[in-house]
Design a protein around this motif. Sequence first.
Motif, mmCIF file in Angstrom:
data_model
loop_
_atom_site.group_PDB
_atom_site.id
_atom_site.type_symbol
_atom_site.label_atom_id
_atom_site.label_comp_id
_atom_site.label_asym_id
_atom_site.label_seq_id
_atom_site.Cartn_x
_atom_site.Cartn_y
_atom_site.Cartn_z
ATOM 1 N N MET A 1 0.830 -4.038 6.744
ATOM 2 C CA MET A 1 1.437 -3.391 5.604
ATOM 3 C C MET A 1 0.494 -3.509 4.405
ATOM 4 O O MET A 1 0.036 -4.588 4.067
ATOM 5 N N LYS A 2 0.217 -2.398 3.778
ATOM 6 C CA LYS A 2 -0.682 -2.379 2.633
ATOM 7 C C LYS A 2 0.108 -2.656 1.356
ATOM 8 O O LYS A 2 1.121 -2.018 1.094
ATOM 9 N N ILE A 3 -0.361 -3.615 0.578
ATOM 10 C CA ILE A 3 0.282 -3.946 -0.693
ATOM 11 C C ILE A 3 -0.435 -3.172 -1.793
ATOM 12 O O ILE A 3 -1.657 -3.238 -1.913
ATOM 13 N N THR A 4 0.332 -2.438 -2.578
ATOM 14 C CA THR A 4 -0.237 -1.669 -3.676
ATOM 15 C C THR A 4 -0.779 -2.614 -4.738
ATOM 16 O O THR A 4 -0.107 -3.553 -5.143
ATOM 17 N N GLN A 5 -1.986 -2.364 -5.163
ATOM 18 C CA GLN A 5 -2.615 -3.165 -6.206
ATOM 19 C C GLN A 5 -2.727 -2.324 -7.471
ATOM 20 O O GLN A 5 -3.154 -1.169 -7.418
ATOM 21 N N SER A 19 -0.008 -7.128 -7.739
ATOM 22 C CA SER A 19 0.966 -6.401 -6.919
ATOM 23 C C SER A 19 2.106 -5.897 -7.811
ATOM 24 O O SER A 19 2.230 -6.300 -8.974
#
Length: 77
Positions: A1-5, A19
């Motif tokens: 799962m890609k965490i939005t930065q 995040s």
Amino acid sequence: MKITQIKVVYLDGTTGVVSNDVLDVLIATGKIKCFKRSDGWVDIIRDHASLRDYRNATSYPGPERRAPWPDAEQRKD
């Protein structure tokens, strides 16, 4: 799962990447000047940026992504 930065600028002018959850905390505690959205920078004071509030959300329009709760038989350890 890609965490939005998300890019942020702190009150002292330094920059960072955080995040979504950390962004909410930084806004709530007044520790950043601005953050970058896909359409540009948001000035916290001038633009009256607010926190996401899910308490009054009636429903989520997207697909269910959470796993179902295990039944009692599966929980026995």
